[in-house]
Design an enzyme around this catalytic site. Structure first.
Site, mmCIF file in Angstrom:
data_model
loop_
_atom_site.group_PDB
_atom_site.id
_atom_site.type_symbol
_atom_site.label_atom_id
_atom_site.label_comp_id
_atom_site.label_asym_id
_atom_site.label_seq_id
_atom_site.Cartn_x
_atom_site.Cartn_y
_atom_site.Cartn_z
ATOM 1 N N LEU A 83 0.823 -1.214 0.000
ATOM 2 C CA LEU A 83 0.000 0.000 0.000
ATOM 3 C C LEU A 83 0.854 1.259 0.000
ATOM 4 O O LEU A 83 0.468 2.296 -0.535
ATOM 5 C CB LEU A 83 -0.925 0.020 1.221
ATOM 6 C CG LEU A 83 -1.972 -1.092 1.300
ATOM 7 C CD1 LEU A 83 -2.697 -1.031 2.649
ATOM 8 C CD2 LEU A 83 -2.977 -0.971 0.158
ATOM 9 N N ASP A 105 3.558 14.676 15.986
ATOM 10 C CA ASP A 105 3.896 14.646 14.555
ATOM 11 C C ASP A 105 2.640 14.827 13.709
ATOM 12 O O ASP A 105 2.402 14.084 12.749
ATOM 13 C CB ASP A 105 4.596 13.336 14.203
ATOM 14 C CG ASP A 105 5.342 13.425 12.875
ATOM 15 O OD1 ASP A 105 5.575 14.565 12.408
ATOM 16 O OD2 ASP A 105 5.693 12.386 12.307
#
Length: 728
Positions: free
Chosen positions: A410, A529
């Site tokens: 993916l 993040d």
């Protein structure tokens, strides 16, 4: 294809040999093997490998002409030990004195066949109160500081290496970066001496003499140190016939593979049992292991000796039995047959038992190395609600991903590869497989498992389980089919553009998830993040916050974490970058950048703008102050959204991006304001709510604070991962 490549390699190697007969093979004490070379064009494979022998210093010194770096050595790797081809170069350091901050751009390697070796280099900072950092092309920031805020005066402990020297690792596939050094201003302590920051070969630097040499320097001066570059051969020069072939010619004594994340560069090395130069015909020569170390001697016993016989590319251990007295032939035949039968049966049974024990032992070894004991400790101490997290076995995940078939990939990143899989119960999942074995990252891996196991929110990606008995740890997530927010905001998915309503809904969902992490989770969690690439979209294009590898959980009475600076350039809170203290308002700043991306359709960092205006946050604030907000808003947003709604959201983004963390709103306030804007019809009461939530058009154009102030009222020791946090 393989036969065609063999013919091409043979012709190229013959041409290289005939054309390099007149080429110099040494410069001073350094050997220059092909594909590197000195002299005419035929002496090297292309311009990147041209070496110039410079006599200006008296003794000859080799230099890579295009990089203008002095060559210290050139070595070939080994397929058996997985060691890469390397070249050692003499590399300059960065230095500054007093209150002066300095930064330099380093050698650009992005288009070359070279990368800075992650496994053999470290980043080092030297000097009192020195904060040094490197920023790579993808915006990642790494660094360390040489003295904490509560250290003694460096002038008194000038020989203490623990305060005057620090080091950290670098990113993988590093090809270009900026180095910066700046003084840390400590109250009541003058800035003294000089500071330095540099990349250096770890093995060379950690030699006792070199550590002592650098740590005891009273003043840092311009210096050169060894740095290791990994290298391969560009396919445009040598292997263009390969196209997508990763490994070739398995029947020969050398192997070429694509370098990690460098699909146009191939690294060749001799196979096990051979050594030499794989880039010339017959360059890989057989090793006589029997003469070097006699590896069979460890099998000698009182019943027989073992003889070592060398073969081409291998060696054999042959038992030699002492002579037996003569006996009758029939007795020998029967005894030999029975003995052979017993030996075969016993050998087969022993092989099966040993193989099973070895497999179990190997799985236990991987389980311990991958942090299984730490995870079990969390379960036994009830410090994390991980009882619903399933531990998969390796067979289940191999079957689910079709043995990690490349057609199931993916996506790929710096930390690993994500595969699409189907479990036995029919569920579609995403399986994350780490790229390399890095025991230093195990705590971060367990941290992500425990963090996600605590979270139960519809807009946070769900962790289904993990597998710890394989060579590299595996994480199993729910499958999110529609990619990342970054792909849609920046127009990479043109067949489904984001409408204004979708952008507003996604922003509200992300804000709600962060509000949950900060205020509603059992222990407050800082994501650390937040960026558009870490926001996934499911089948209904609902937001899912992902990637909790660097997240941290804190106690309720803590106001901040003190950590090494880590994050993505463009989303990094300036106040955190300066103080190394991460607060919940640091997540708010990162969310403000995402909000600006949704409004403008621009990237957080633009590679086409000048150095001063590359930051979206800076441009966004400047446009508001210059009364040019609608000049940077995305055309689709202007077409579909109401101007008053756009102004409200832009004002909210501006407040999130304030340099002073105290002036930023909390994620609870952000989520409430976005929910109000989302309401389909506005009443006078709602307009009053806008006023209560500080919607003031005049505020949009107030000057942005130029100097950040500390928002910390209490201090915290260096942050530990979630391993010691309280459970729900």
């Amino acid at each position: 294809m393989v036969v065609l490549f063999q013919i091409l390699l043979l012709l190229c190697s013959i041409d290289a040999i005939t054309s390099t007969t007149s080429c110099e093979e040494r410069c001073g004490n350094v050997s220059i093997p092909y594909p590197f070379g000195i002299g005419a064009a035929g002496c090297y494979v292309d311009d990147w490998y041209e070496v110039i022998c410079n006599y200006s210093s008296g003794s000859p010194k080799p230099f890579l002409r295009r990089l203008n770096l002095e060559v210290l050595y050139i070595s070939f790797g080994s397929t058996l030990s997985r060691r890469r081809n390397t070249v050692g170069v003499n590399y300059p350091t960065l230095s500054a004195c007093g209150n002066l901050s300095r930064g330099i751009e380093n050698v650009e390697l992005s288009k070359s066949p070279f990368i800075f070796s992650q496994s053999e280099n470290i980043f080092v900072a030297i000097g009192c109160n020195n904060f040094a950092s490197i920023t790579s092309l993808d915006g990642s920031v790494f660094g360390c500081r040489t003295c904490p805020f509560n250290c003694k005066v460096c002038e008194v402990i000038i020989n203490d290496t623990t305060t005057r020297l620090c080091q950290t690792t670098i990113a993988s596939d590093l090809v270009a970066f900026n180095t910066n050094t700046e003084p840390i201003i400590v109250p009541n302590q003058p800035t003294i001496g000089c500071r330095s920051a540099f990349l250096v070969e770890e093995k060379w630097f950690k030699a006792a003499y070199n550590v002592r040499l650098f740590s005891n320097m009273s003043s840092v001066v311009s210096y050169h140190v060894p740095v290791v570059l990994e290298w391969g051969v560009l396919d445009t020069s040598f292997y263009s016939v390969l196209n997508n072939l990763a490994t070739y010619n398995s029947s020969s004594n050398y192997t070429c593979i694509r370098m990690s994340n460098r699909n146009s560069t191939f690294s060749c090395s001799c196979d096990g049992g051979y050594e030499g130069n794989p880039y010339i015909l017959g360059g890989c020569q057989d090793i006589n292991e029997c003469e070097r170390s006699n590896p069979c001697s460890r099998y000698n016993s009182s019943y027989f000796n073992v003889k070592c016989e060398n073969g081409i590319g291998y060696y054999s251990c042959i038992p030699v039995y002492p002579p037996k007295p003569p006996v009758r032939a029939a007795t020998i035949g029967v005894s030999s047959s029975l003995g052979l039968l017993v030996l075969l049966v016993g050998g087969w049974w022993s092989y099966k038992v040993i193989k099973k024990r070895r497999r179990i032992k190997q799985k236990n070894k991987f389980f311990k190395r991958n942090g299984g004991l730490l995870l079990q400790q969390q379960l036994s101490s009830n410090e994390a609600n991980v009882d619903t997290t399933k531990l998969f076995n390796s067979k289940d995940l191999e079957k689910a991903t079709d043995r990690f078939n490349v057609n199931r990939i993916l996506g790929q990143g710096g930390q690993g590869t994500v595969y699409k899989g189907m479990l036995a119960d029919g569920r579609i999942v995403a399986v994350k497989k780490s790229r390399v074995i890095d025991e230093a990252k195990l705590e971060e891996f367990i941290n992500e498992v425990v963090i996600l196991s605590q979270i139960n929110h519809r807009n946070v990606v769900k962790l289904i389980g993990c597998c710890l008995e394989t060579e590299v740890p595996l994480l199993v997530y729910e499958y999110i089919p529609n990619g990342t927010l970054f792909q849609y905001v920046n127009g990479q998915t043109e067949e489904f553009p984001l409408t204004w309503d979708m952008r507003l809904r996604i922003a509200t969902e992300v804000a709600g998830a962060l509000f949950y992490l900060h205020s509603a989770a059992s222990s407050p969690i800082y994501h650390r993040d937040i960026k558009s690439t870490n926001i996934l979209l499911d089948d209904k294009y609902r937001a899912k916050v992902a990637d909790f590898g660097t997240s941290r959980s804190i106690t309720v009475d803590q106001t901040h974490l003190t950590t090494l600076v880590h994050g993505t350039f463009g989303y990094l809170d300036p106040e955190y970058f300066q103080s190394s203290q991460f607060t919940e308002k640091s997540d708010v700043y990162s969310f403000g950048v995402v909000l600006a991306e949704l409004l403008t359709g621009e990237k957080a960092i633009s590679s086409t703008m000048t150095q001063e205006s590359r930051s979206l946050a800076t441009n966004f604030i400047q446009s508001i102050e210059e009364n040019n907000l609608f000049g940077i808003i995305d055309s689709r947003v202007l077409k579909e959204g109401k101007k008053e709604d756009i102004i409200v959201v832009a004002n909210l983004a501006k407040r999130c991006l304030d340099l002073n963390g105290k002036k930023r709103p909390t994620m609870k306030e952000v989520a409430m304001e976005l929910e109000i804007v989302q309401m389909p019809q506005k009443t006078p009461n709602l307009q009053q709510n806008y006023e209560e939530l500080e919607y003031d058009r005049a505020e949009m154009y107030e000057p942005w604070d130029a100097e950040p102030k500390s928002t910390m009222s209490t201090s915290s020791v260096d942050a530990q991962p979630l391993l010691s946090s309280q459970s729900a």
